[in-house]
Design an enzyme around this catalytic site. Structure first.
Site, short mmCIF file in Angstrom:
data_model
loop_
_atom_site.label_atom_id
_atom_site.label_comp_id
_atom_site.label_asym_id
_atom_site.label_seq_id
_atom_site.Cartn_x
_atom_site.Cartn_y
_atom_site.Cartn_z
N TRP A 73 0.83 -1.21 0.00
CA TRP A 73 0.00 0.00 0.00
C TRP A 73 0.86 1.26 0.00
CZ3 TRP A 73 0.01 3.52 4.02
CH2 TRP A 73 0.65 3.11 5.20
N GLU A 121 -4.58 6.66 -4.07
CA GLU A 121 -4.59 7.87 -3.24
C GLU A 121 -3.84 9.05 -3.87
OE1 GLU A 121 -4.11 7.25 1.05
OE2 GLU A 121 -3.77 5.13 0.63
N LYS A 143 -6.11 8.41 9.82
CA LYS A 143 -6.80 8.76 11.06
C LYS A 143 -7.45 10.14 11.00
CE LYS A 143 -3.14 7.50 13.66
NZ LYS A 143 -2.49 6.52 12.79
N SER A 187 5.01 1.13 12.73
CA SER A 187 4.03 0.06 12.46
C SER A 187 4.27 -0.57 11.08
CB SER A 187 2.59 0.55 12.62
OG SER A 187 2.40 1.76 11.97
N TYR A 241 7.72 -1.05 8.10
CA TYR A 241 9.16 -0.83 7.99
C TYR A 241 9.57 -0.20 6.68
CZ TYR A 241 9.43 -3.20 12.43
OH TYR A 241 9.28 -3.51 13.76
N HIS A 247 8.97 6.62 7.50
CA HIS A 247 7.94 7.65 7.40
C HIS A 247 7.97 8.51 8.64
CE1 HIS A 247 6.17 4.15 9.41
NE2 HIS A 247 5.35 4.99 10.03
#
Lengths: 304, 304
Positions: free
Chosen positions: B142, B152, B174, B239, B241, B244
């Site tokens: 993703w 996106e 989020k 969360s 690897y 970011h």
């Protein structure tokens, strides 16, 4: 509402006019408003209105979802989909608290101060922060009272009495000591004159290691909480300028444990071991509130 | 939903059956569910469904209150009144995230678990963490979809297209982008193979400074939020690897901004500038949940 004792009760928000948003917590889905309400006597009165969305209830949510509620697609990527769902009213109550007439004190209580990130260089510390600390008369008499057993001596959990490398471990006021889920203790060093993280050098490694090691042992002994369940850290800026270390339960999101204020004691020890002047030379980042004098000093110096 | 290419799209929650409540945060008005969805092929698939009430928007709230909404009295004492308010649908959306089909790992990710503090030395990283990362097949497809504009691409806020020192800035899942109070964006580097903080050396200073500087500028330009209102940090452990950086509104207590997980990018840059191998040699402290495979690896090695 309705007729009661011959009079018609006015709507609690009759003629509501918004003066300002005092605070808005996106995370907690709560908003605090200052407004004016005009009651039957036509005299506008100050009011604080607090709106808070109610938490979910699993049963109601399940009933909602199994009936294929209308979902508006926002985005889709691989196995992830994000939708907007408009649920029925019973899932959607808002708890509404009205304080009216509200005094100035009520309004200030709920007012969120604007906050700003400060990047304090070594030079900023010397030119702005240190003179500010020295000219302000922050009383730490209450800390000396603890260290001298003039107050709260019955609350002391552990003490290393050494005047240079010793400390007192005591429950923080925020903790009621009734459950360990929100355990919160403070280790206060006996040595005076260590204002904050900025003062720490290799001279203080023994002290820091004592607080780290003996604090963990004392908490295990008294409360049965193992060190892998503890967050041990300093604040910069601290709320008082006598060196102290926070011990909080790892599962408890204690106020002040976020990255822009907290410094893990294990990191502090490592950083000083590799560079004795780490905390004198480093740019340190922290948050100041609009009403803080130190922010005013930074602004006067044109540094923010 | 509707006809598309001759097929009728199934409801994303078609035939929803609840298996368990994974987590329920009353404070954050968010609930995490594990359920099963039966799609057109009649094969039940595991799904994680996350429901989160949206934050208040001041304008909408003011419009609601000035029109004397129906209030159901709960209690009244002196100047304090507590009411239940049932607002119109537009104030009441629920952000609904559906992960389907969800793997065992997705379900575990959202399950509330016991947590433990880990002190990962340089040796622990090499002997335990790195082999774990390499043997696990964490899919970052993703992420590649975003970087390659396969998904996106309309959400991208800013891009520096350089394959070594460039990145994409994109709103985090989020954040619903409706109010800046809970602003949350992610800067994802174009360069592949930088797994985490542990891989960062002086080779990456240009990349890190680009993300820091250009990210701040892009957020000011698009959202009008000044850098002194931003918390910019990395997670360790992350969360996923692929390197970011998180950009969140300073006033928003975003999950994962506490000292045991977040590392301010400004500190990371300074630490690498003073010691190019800071993040290879340092003991790093973080939290692992009971169900995480990495915790099991540490336990098998007798390191916790």
């Amino acid at each position: 509402n309705g007729a009661e004792g011959g009079t018609i009760a006015a709507h609690p928000l009759s003629g509501f006019e918004l003066k300002s948003v005092l605070r808005d917590s996106a995370r907690e889905k709560t908003i605090f408003l200052h407004g004016q309400v005009t009651n039957v006597s036509q005299v506008p009165e100050d009011a604080v209105v607090i709106l808070e969305k109610i938490p979910f209830q699993a049963d109601a949510v399940f009933n909602l979802l199994k009936n294929e509620p209308k979902l508006k697609l926002q985005l889709k990527n691989d196995i992830y989909g994000v939708y907007h769902l408009s649920p029925p009213p019973e899932l959607n109550e808002i708890k509404t608290t009205v304080i009216c007439p509200a005094t100035e004190k009520h309004i200030k209580k709920y007012l969120q101060q604007e906050i700003y990130l400060i990047n304090e260089t070594e030079e900023d510390y010397k030119a702005i922060t240190l003179p500010f600390i020295e000219t302000q008369s922050f009383s730490v008499q209450w800390v000396y009272n603890i260290l001298e057993k003039k107050a709260e001596s019955d609350r002391i959990v552990y003490e290393n009495p050494d005047s240079v490398n010793g400390f007192v471990l005591i429950p923080d006021f925020k903790w009621n000591q009734k459950q360990v889920e929100d355990l919160y203790l403070i280790g206060i060093c006996h040595q005076r004159g260590i204002r904050s993280l900025r003062d720490l050098t290799s001279d203080h490694l023994t002290l820091l290691k004592n607080i780290f090691q003996e604090g963990k042992e004392a908490i295990l002994k008294r409360y049965g909480i193992h060190e892998n369940k503890l967050r041990i850290y300093l604040h910069y800026q601290p709320s008082y300028y006598h060196l102290h270390v926070h011990f909080t339960a790892l599962g408890h999101e204690a106020p002040g444990c976020s990255v822009e204020r907290a410094h893990l004691l294990s990191d502090v020890i490592q950083n000083i071991e590799s560079n004795p002047n780490y905390y004198q030379t480093r740019t340190l980042t922290y948050v100041l509130r609009e009403d803080e004098v130190l922010l005013k000093k930074f602004r006067e110096s044109g540094m923010c």
